[in-house]
Design a protein around this motif. Structure first.
Motif, PDB file in Angstrom:
ATOM      1  N   ILE A  75       0.840  -1.207   0.000  1.00 31.67           N
ATOM      2  CA  ILE A  75       0.000   0.000   0.000  1.00 31.67           C
ATOM      3  C   ILE A  75       0.873   1.255   0.000  1.00 31.67           C
ATOM      4  N   GLU A  76       1.956   1.187   0.771  1.00 32.06           N
ATOM      5  CA  GLU A  76       2.844   2.345   0.890  1.00 32.06           C
ATOM      6  C   GLU A  76       3.529   2.696  -0.444  1.00 32.06           C
ATOM      7  N   VAL A  77       4.017   1.677  -1.162  1.00 28.02           N
ATOM      8  CA  VAL A  77       4.753   1.993  -2.403  1.00 28.02           C
ATOM      9  C   VAL A  77       3.828   2.455  -3.520  1.00 28.02           C
ATOM     10  N   ASN A  78       2.560   2.279  -3.325  1.00 32.28           N
ATOM     11  CA  ASN A  78       1.578   2.760  -4.292  1.00 32.28           C
ATOM     12  C   ASN A  78       1.481   4.291  -4.287  1.00 32.28           C
ATOM     13  N   ASP A  79       1.806   4.843  -3.129  1.00 35.68           N
ATOM     14  CA  ASP A  79       1.640   6.280  -2.926  1.00 35.68           C
ATOM     15  C   ASP A  79       2.447   7.093  -3.921  1.00 35.68           C
ATOM     16  N   GLY A  80       1.843   8.152  -4.441  1.00 38.34           N
ATOM     17  CA  GLY A  80       2.583   9.084  -5.281  1.00 38.34           C
ATOM     18  C   GLY A  80       2.597   8.705  -6.749  1.00 38.34           C
ATOM     19  N   LEU A  81       2.100   7.534  -7.088  1.00 35.31           N
ATOM     20  CA  LEU A  81       2.067   7.155  -8.507  1.00 35.31           C
ATOM     21  C   LEU A  81       0.730   7.617  -9.089  1.00 35.31           C
ATOM     22  N   LEU A  82       0.799   8.230 -10.267  1.00 33.83           N
ATOM     23  CA  LEU A  82      -0.408   8.870 -10.809  1.00 33.83           C
ATOM     24  C   LEU A  82      -1.521   7.866 -11.107  1.00 33.83           C
ATOM     25  N   PHE A  83      -1.144   6.618 -11.412  1.00 27.23           N
ATOM     26  CA  PHE A  83      -2.181   5.649 -11.786  1.00 27.23           C
ATOM     27  C   PHE A  83      -3.140   5.337 -10.632  1.00 27.23           C
ATOM     28  N   THR A  84      -2.672   5.602  -9.400  1.00 32.92           N
ATOM     29  CA  THR A  84      -3.506   5.253  -8.247  1.00 32.92           C
ATOM     30  C   THR A  84      -4.740   6.156  -8.139  1.00 32.92           C
ATOM     31  N   GLU A  85      -4.724   7.262  -8.875  1.00 31.73           N
ATOM     32  CA  GLU A  85      -5.852   8.221  -8.806  1.00 31.73           C
ATOM     33  C   GLU A  85      -6.880   7.967  -9.903  1.00 31.73           C
ATOM     34  N   VAL A  86      -6.715   6.859 -10.628  1.00 26.65           N
ATOM     35  CA  VAL A  86      -7.558   6.626 -11.810  1.00 26.65           C
ATOM     36  C   VAL A  86      -8.265   5.280 -11.689  1.00 26.65           C
ATOM     37  N   ASP A  87      -9.542   5.236 -12.022  1.00 28.93           N
ATOM     38  CA  ASP A  87     -10.267   3.958 -12.032  1.00 28.93           C
ATOM     39  C   ASP A  87      -9.804   3.107 -13.212  1.00 28.93           C
ATOM     40  N   SER A  88      -9.425   1.878 -12.941  1.00 34.87           N
ATOM     41  CA  SER A  88      -9.132   0.932 -14.029  1.00 34.87           C
ATOM     42  C   SER A  88      -8.970  -0.432 -13.381  1.00 34.87           C
ATOM     43  N   TRP A  89      -8.776  -1.447 -14.210  1.00 27.34           N
ATOM     44  CA  TRP A  89      -8.602  -2.771 -13.616  1.00 27.34           C
ATOM     45  C   TRP A  89      -7.326  -2.813 -12.766  1.00 27.34           C
ATOM     46  N   MET A  90      -6.368  -1.929 -13.054  1.00 24.98           N
ATOM     47  CA  MET A  90      -5.126  -1.932 -12.266  1.00 24.98           C
ATOM     48  C   MET A  90      -5.329  -1.357 -10.861  1.00 24.98           C
ATOM     49  N   THR A  91      -6.420  -0.625 -10.678  1.00 24.49           N
ATOM     50  CA  THR A  91      -6.733  -0.158  -9.321  1.00 24.49           C
ATOM     51  C   THR A  91      -7.949  -0.905  -8.767  1.00 24.49           C
ATOM     52  N   GLY A  92      -8.213  -2.063  -9.356  1.00 27.73           N
ATOM     53  CA  GLY A  92      -9.227  -2.964  -8.793  1.00 27.73           C
ATOM     54  C   GLY A  92     -10.660  -2.513  -8.986  1.00 27.73           C
ATOM     55  N   ASN A 132     -18.959  -3.024 -13.452  1.00 28.87           N
ATOM     56  CA  ASN A 132     -19.921  -4.085 -13.794  1.00 28.87           C
ATOM     57  C   ASN A 132     -19.987  -5.166 -12.714  1.00 28.87           C
ATOM     58  N   VAL A 133     -19.132  -5.060 -11.705  1.00 26.41           N
ATOM     59  CA  VAL A 133     -19.075  -6.094 -10.667  1.00 26.41           C
ATOM     60  C   VAL A 133     -19.513  -5.485  -9.337  1.00 26.41           C
ATOM     61  N   GLU A 134     -20.461  -6.163  -8.717  1.00 27.39           N
ATOM     62  CA  GLU A 134     -20.990  -5.721  -7.415  1.00 27.39           C
ATOM     63  C   GLU A 134     -19.832  -5.455  -6.437  1.00 27.39           C
ATOM     64  N   GLY A 135     -19.834  -4.330  -5.794  1.00 28.33           N
ATOM     65  CA  GLY A 135     -18.839  -4.043  -4.747  1.00 28.33           C
ATOM     66  C   GLY A 135     -17.461  -3.663  -5.261  1.00 28.33           C
ATOM     67  N   ARG A 136     -17.296  -3.538  -6.583  1.00 28.50           N
ATOM     68  CA  ARG A 136     -15.954  -3.252  -7.114  1.00 28.50           C
ATOM     69  C   ARG A 136     -15.860  -1.832  -7.693  1.00 28.50           C
ATOM     70  N   HIS A 137     -16.551  -0.891  -7.054  1.00 27.17           N
ATOM     71  CA  HIS A 137     -16.508   0.476  -7.559  1.00 27.17           C
ATOM     72  C   HIS A 137     -15.505   1.326  -6.773  1.00 27.17           C
ATOM     73  N   ILE A 138     -14.889   0.723  -5.721  1.00 31.54           N
ATOM     74  CA  ILE A 138     -13.929   1.481  -4.911  1.00 31.54           C
ATOM     75  C   ILE A 138     -12.513   1.001  -5.244  1.00 31.54           C
ATOM     76  N   ARG A 139     -11.598   1.957  -5.370  1.00 32.09           N
ATOM     77  CA  ARG A 139     -10.214   1.585  -5.708  1.00 32.09           C
ATOM     78  C   ARG A 139      -9.576   0.769  -4.588  1.00 32.09           C
ATOM     79  N   ARG A 140      -8.800  -0.233  -4.998  1.00 31.35           N
ATOM     80  CA  ARG A 140      -8.070  -1.064  -4.032  1.00 31.35           C
ATOM     81  C   ARG A 140      -6.632  -1.204  -4.520  1.00 31.35           C
ATOM     82  N   VAL A 141      -5.750  -1.532  -3.596  1.00 31.07           N
ATOM     83  CA  VAL A 141      -4.372  -1.784  -4.009  1.00 31.07           C
ATOM     84  C   VAL A 141      -4.275  -3.285  -4.286  1.00 31.07           C
TER      85      VAL A 141
END
Ligand code: NA7
Length: 546
Positions: free
Chosen positions: A488-505, A509-518
């Motif tokens: 979780i810590e090394v994720n910090d500061g990378l721009l991709f973490t602020e964007v919805d995509s499969w890389m941020t979980g 279309n999937v129940e409960g998967r609208h919140i970003r996860r590491v």
């Protein structure tokens, strides 16, 4: 086995199993894991849902499916004989070539005899009294193994859009992952493609060549860049073969195991002319260089990223004739490289063809699928075929689809409901003898490079335990917490973490998967391997064994 274990229990443990290990999946990771387990003398059964080997490269036979990694950096590196005898035909191999390659690997190492095809694992429950896994298959049968190793891939749980009426459509339709084995002709047909991710972009480019008409339904445009694929000549192949050691060594040094290394300069250290010249050079070169070999701050500094995005927007405007369509194809909600960069081969020019129409779902959303086609908020579109290029419940999805239960009947899906907790992306505390090759919290990138390392580490851990008579391995709670915190810590500061995509979980279309996860490790493969090696050197103190 540990002397503390009572003799009756010891007898029960030793006789409980049908196999030393069960591996789920016969793709790149499952094949290699089987090969390694055999080497240490373990009886292994691989269960594979498909009818053949290859995993991703078995299922995704949609038109245009191909590597975005250089073929010769993607192949297995473990066998010199294999490297000597296999000639890659294209620098970025298409699905048929890759499937052929993986079949060749399966045959060469006689792997098929331990693989049961057309078999889906539906449940796996840990049995505390015998240190074993009771695995349930989709025909209702069971078998028991000491170890359960998942090789289920990161993009293997396809997802359909949440729109009503999908079943009502009278024409042909399928998700790109479930593409039919028989050839599909688009000649003269009215085709719809929903989705413009890496898969959609490859599919659209190919289908547009022959379709009577093609309508693309786009929700989010992509910062796609040219792949520049070409045939591998005999001279090039012989040069590649001479350089394999160096190629694989270079992959080991980079964050994503690709051959591309970031440029050490900042965007702001060069003049505007130098910057443009460098970006033009990257735009003209094959593969992921533009993503992985760019200035060092393009993926971390907002302003650097904005300049790069502007460069690509200009390229799209140059390539797409209709300025209104061009603007629709330029992303505005996120910057370059903060989602997985799809590589393209003439994608933008497709929209200059008279048989291709772009529907922007932000203006006119899909209301439903009808028996004849797709109804958007402003029109009825009739089709002969609808192609769903709508992606995957990535990384954790394939795990969620199996009822996996550890100590005390705890379900893995529940344990990971909010976010995955793992040790090295390989072990999960409370799930003894359960090992993941490329599970959540693993580093993504050039897949086989990471797979070979991870499978070797898994095999070494099992061997270590077996040599000491141990039948139960489990990550300690503290180790799983420490690794998860680090991820979780090394994720910090990378721009991709602020964007919805499969890389941020995220998958809407999937129940409960609208919140970003590491869900993946962003610290890079060299750091990952260093940590793994520390654990080995320390005698696996983070893994409890008995
Ligand atoms: P992606 O990259 O997840 O793309 C899925 C696409 O489908 C994306 O454009 C989505 O739009 C679109 N989508 C999903 N649901 C809908 C609905 N309901 N309506 C319209 N459009 C929708 O999956 P891919 O298969 O292309 O690629 C996955 C990875 O495989 C790829 O990155 C490579 O590593 C290999 P959205 O962006 O969510 O707005």
């Amino acid at each position: 086995m540990n002397d503390a274990v009572a003799p009756a229990l010891r007898a029960r443990i030793e006789t409980a199993v049908d196999f030393d290990a069960i591996v789920i999946g016969a793709g790149v990771s499952g094949l290699y894991q089987l090969y390694r387990l055999r080497e240490i003398g373990m009886t292994t059964r691989v269960f594979e849902a498909g009818s053949g080997v290859g995993g991703t490269w078995y299922w995704n036979r949609y038109p245009g499916a191909r590597f975005d990694s250089e073929s010769w950096s993607y192949g297995f590196s473990f066998s010199q004989e294999l490297l000597d005898e296999w000639d890659w035909e294209e620098h970025f191999a298409g699905q048929p070539e890759t499937e052929r390659y993986l079949n060749h690997v399966a045959d060469k190492f006689d792997l098929r005899r331990d693989i049961q095809f057309d078999t889906r694992v539906v449940a796996a429950h840990y049995q505390e009294d015998s240190h074993s896994w009771n695995v349930t298959l989709d025909d209702g049968s069971h078998c028991v193994s000491r170890f359960l190793i998942t090789a289920v891939g990161v993009l293997s749980a396809p997802v359909m859009p949440r729109v009503p009426g999908i079943e009502s459509f009278k024409g042909q339709s399928c998700h790109t992952h479930d593409w039919p084995r028989e050839p599909v002709s688009f000649e003269g047909k009215r085709i719809a493609v929903i989705g413009t991710g890496a898969t959609g972009i490859q599919t659209i480019t190919e289908v547009a060549k022959t379709a009577g008409s093609l309508t693309v339904f786009q929700r989010t445009p992509q910062w796609s860049a040219p792949l520049h694929n070409s045939k591998v000549t005999a001279e090039e192949m012989s040069e590649i073969r001479k350089n394999y050691t160096e190629i694989f060594a270079r992959c080991q040094e980079t964050v994503g195991c690709f051959i591309h290394t970031p440029d050490p300069r900042s965007v702001f250290e060069v003049t505007e002319a130098e910057r443009e010249a460098f970006w033009d050079k990257l735009y003209g070169e094959p593969g992921f260089g533009i993503w992985m070999g760019n200035f060092r701050d393009v993926l971390t500094d907002l302003e650097a990223n904005r300049l790069m995005s502007e460069f690509l927007a200009r390229k799209i405007r140059e390539r797409v004739e209709d300025p209104v369509v061009a603007e629709k194809l330029i992303p505005v909600t996120y910057g370059f490289g903060t989602r997985r960069v799809p590589m393209e081969s003439g994608y933008f020019e497709v929209y200059n063809q008279p048989n291709v129409t772009l529907v922007d779902l932000n203006d006119t959303p899909i209301e439903c699928i009808t028996p004849d086609g797709i109804r958007t908020s402003d029109a009825e579109h009739d089709f002969d075929m609808i192609i769903y290029a709508t992606g995957f419940d990535a990384i954790t999805g394939a795990f969620d689809r199996i009822d996996i239960r550890g100590v005390g009947g705890v379900s893995l899906k529940d344990k990971w409901a909010e976010t995955p907790v793992t040790f090295l992306g390989i072990l999960v505390d409370g799930f003894p003898n359960f090992l993941m090759v490329m599970g959540p919290h693993a580093g993504l990138g050039n897949f086989p490079r990471a797979v070979e390392y991870t499978s070797d580490w898994v095999t070494d851990l099992i061997r270590h335990g077996r040599e000491r008579g141990m039948t139960r391995l489990d990550a300690t709670k503290a180790a799983a917490k420490a690794w998860t915190d680090h991820v979780i810590e090394v994720n910090d500061g990378l721009l991709f973490t602020e964007v919805d995509s499969w890389m941020t979980g995220v998958n809407h279309n999937v129940e409960g998967r609208h919140i970003r996860r590491v869900v993946r490790y962003s610290g890079g493969h060299p750091a990952f391997r260093r940590r793994c090696e520390e654990v080995t050197a320390g005698g696996y103190q983070e893994v409890s064994m008995d």
